[in-house]
Design an enzyme around this catalytic site. Structure first.
Site, PDB file in Angstrom:
ATOM      1  N   TYR A 151      -8.272  -8.869 -10.592  1.00  0.00           N
ATOM      2  CA  TYR A 151      -8.830  -7.830  -9.016  1.00  0.00           C
ATOM      3  C   TYR A 151     -10.170  -7.367  -9.658  1.00  0.00           C
ATOM      4  O   TYR A 151     -10.966  -8.036  -9.400  1.00  0.00           O
ATOM      5  CB  TYR A 151      -8.052  -6.742  -8.415  1.00  0.00           C
TER       6      TYR A 151
ATOM      7  N   ASP B 163      -7.102  -0.409   2.827  1.00  0.00           N
ATOM      8  CA  ASP B 163      -5.337   0.486   2.751  1.00  0.00           C
ATOM      9  C   ASP B 163      -5.851   1.738   3.485  1.00  0.00           C
ATOM     10  O   ASP B 163      -4.402   1.609   4.342  1.00  0.00           O
ATOM     11  CB  ASP B 163      -5.099   0.337   1.437  1.00  0.00           C
TER      12      ASP B 163
ATOM     13  N   SER C 115       1.290  -1.598   0.216  1.00  0.00           N
ATOM     14  CA  SER C 115       0.403   0.095   0.247  1.00  0.00           C
ATOM     15  C   SER C 115       0.626   1.182   0.292  1.00  0.00           C
ATOM     16  O   SER C 115       0.405   2.203   1.181  1.00  0.00           O
ATOM     17  CB  SER C 115      -0.813   0.181   1.353  1.00  0.00           C
ATOM     18  N   SER C 116       2.224   1.193  -1.210  1.00  0.00           N
ATOM     19  CA  SER C 116       2.822   2.534  -1.217  1.00  0.00           C
ATOM     20  C   SER C 116       1.718   3.669  -1.731  1.00  0.00           C
ATOM     21  O   SER C 116       1.473   4.771  -1.346  1.00  0.00           O
ATOM     22  CB  SER C 116       3.861   2.599  -1.707  1.00  0.00           C
ATOM     23  N   SER C 117       0.690   3.373  -2.483  1.00  0.00           N
ATOM     24  CA  SER C 117      -0.063   4.423  -2.751  1.00  0.00           C
ATOM     25  C   SER C 117      -1.046   4.588  -1.775  1.00  0.00           C
ATOM     26  O   SER C 117      -1.369   5.927  -1.659  1.00  0.00           O
ATOM     27  CB  SER C 117      -0.996   3.499  -4.010  1.00  0.00           C
TER      28      SER C 117
HETATM   29  C1  GLA Z   1      -6.307  -4.562  -2.328  1.00  0.00           C
HETATM   30  C2  GLA Z   1      -7.280  -3.651  -2.225  1.00  0.00           C
HETATM   31  C3  GLA Z   1      -7.526  -3.289  -1.080  1.00  0.00           C
HETATM   32  C4  GLA Z   1      -8.145  -5.022  -1.061  1.00  0.00           C
HETATM   33  C5  GLA Z   1      -6.843  -6.444  -0.706  1.00  0.00           C
HETATM   34  C6  GLA Z   1      -7.274  -7.690  -0.711  1.00  0.00           C
HETATM   35  O1  GLA Z   1      -4.749  -4.383  -1.423  1.00  0.00           O
HETATM   36  O2  GLA Z   1      -6.183  -1.807  -2.921  1.00  0.00           O
HETATM   37  O3  GLA Z   1      -8.683  -3.166  -1.102  1.00  0.00           O
HETATM   38  O4  GLA Z   1      -9.694  -5.131  -1.659  1.00  0.00           O
HETATM   39  O5  GLA Z   1      -6.183  -5.812  -2.477  1.00  0.00           O
HETATM   40  O6  GLA Z   1      -7.888  -7.987   0.400  1.00  0.00           O
END
Ligand code: GLA
Length: 384
Positions: free
Chosen positions: A224, A175, A129-131
């Site tokens: 995704y 995130d 989650s750098s973004s």
């Molecule tokens: C990514 C998305 C999150 C979540 C995960 C899976 O990190 O940004 O919102 O859906 O995948 O749990």
């Protein structure tokens, strides 16, 4: 002063010929359990980590935002606030800032011009989650510089909206929420429907170990989105808002009406929600054996039902499980198709995990992994 702060002060001075007046930070995250449940209105149990994105800032007299990024060789870009903000092709990293500014303006906030320098040490493209950390720290910097009292929860929602509608990635809310609201030494149980949170203590003798497979996350966006729409289709088959609203019994009853893959994917989400709620009870008791069982079930469910793991990730999980046995847990973390594995293990096993990865991962996959031993950390903050 931390390395990041020093680096930023230097970059800010070189770029703007002045000292920055303010510093802000927001962390990356690792999810302990609860994967692909957030956009199904379910439950997640992430913690913020001690890797972060930082901004050095000062106000400008005009309505421009001028920004430079240490991670992109001091590349500089700018945009004007009181007209539509175009996306950048040459400085794509700045689209997160442009998206957050656009979203704040769309919500009716009056944002002031600013000079910003950015630096971060959250590994990029690893699923940490750098973004989200860039979105959240941008929201905090622009709002606080402009004298706006926006809650941390609203900053998280602003970040998510920027990512969904400006950057164009259809992520859930996990995130940004944990990057905004994480707490030292605690994971965060988040109800992704109500956005209620509960702090869940991580036992002192448990280390949070992240192993980056360095497997490039191919196809991640398309896969995704496919998973997401499959989940939504099953929810609409049941005429409910989200998979959160159906039980395993409901699902089993309708099994013959559903496509086999859709059935398995829904089963992942429903069972993962239950595991996450159980894990939030178990973790603070220090019962790492039971946490380990929940994490193993979660991994198997992601691998066999939701089909989002890859051989390199499965290999890391097996190698680490071989070291920790019943003394802790290990599973893939994040969106899937590469990225990272997270382990919760007694601190005295960290060196053994490292050596097992060093000895076995390359031979099994031809790749080398990076290991980060993390502390659960505070969410976004203004630094002195
Ligand atoms: C990514 C998305 C999150 C979540 C995960 C899976 O990190 O940004 O919102 O859906 O995948 O749990």
């Amino acid at each position: 002063m931390t390395d990041l702060k020093l680096q930023l002060t230097k970059l800010f001075e070189e770029t703007f010929n002045a000292q920055p007046n303010h510093f802000f930070q927001a962390p990356g995250r690792v999810n302990l359990i609860g994967e692909h449940t957030d956009y199904n209105d379910g439950f997640v149990l992430p913690c913020a980590i001690d890797y972060q994105t930082m901004i050095a800032a000062s106000l400008r007299e005009d309505d421009k935002v001028v920004v430079t990024a240490a991670n992109y060789d001091g590349q500089k870009t700018e945009f004007v606030l009181n007209r539509p903000i175009p996306a950048s092709k040459g400085a794509k990293w700045s689209n997160y800032l442009r998206g957050v500014a656009t979203t704040l303006l769309k919500k009716g906030y009056s944002v002031k011009g600013a000079n910003l320098a950015i630096a971060g040490n959250v590994p990029q493209g690893a699923g940490l989650s750098s973004s989200a950390s860039l979105e959240v720290v941008t929201g905090l910097a622009l709002s606080r510089l402009s004298g706006l009292e926006i809650s941390l929860k609203d900053l998280a929602l602003t970040g998510q909206e920027a990512e969904n509608h400006y950057v164009g990635v259809n992520c859930g809310i996990m995130d940004q929420m944990v990057s905004a609201l994480g707490e030292n030494d605690h994971a965060m149980l988040l109800d992704c429907r109500s956005l209620d949170t509960r702090s869940v203590a991580i036992p002192e003798d448990a280390a949070v170990v992240i192993i980056n497979s360095n497997k490039k996350r191919g196809l991640v966006d398309s896969e995704y989105n496919t998973r997401r729409s499959q989940c939504e289709q099953v929810a609409s088959h049941f005429k409910v808002k989200a998979l959160r609203d159906i039980s395993l019994e409901d699902l089993e009853e309708q099994k013959s009406q559903l496509d086999e893959l859709a059935y398995r994917q829904a089963r992942h989400v429903i069972t993962e929600n239950a595991r996450t709620l159980t894990a939030a009870e178990v973790l603070p008791t220090g019962n790492l054996k039971l946490m380990g069982q929940l994490m193993a079930q979660s991994h198997a469910s992601m691998r066999d039902d939701f089909e989002i793991t890859v051989p390199q990730i499965d290999a890391i999980v097996e190698i680490v499980k071989g070291v920790i046995g019943e003394r802790g847990g290990v599973r893939m973390t994040g969106g899937g198709f590469g990225g990272c594995v997270v382990a919760l293990a007694p601190t005295d096993l960290v060196d053994d995990i490292q050596s097992a990865i060093d000895q076995q991962y390359f031979d099994r996959t031809g790749l080398t992994a990076d290991i980060y031993v993390c502390n659960a950390s505070q969410g976004t903050s203004v630094l002195i």
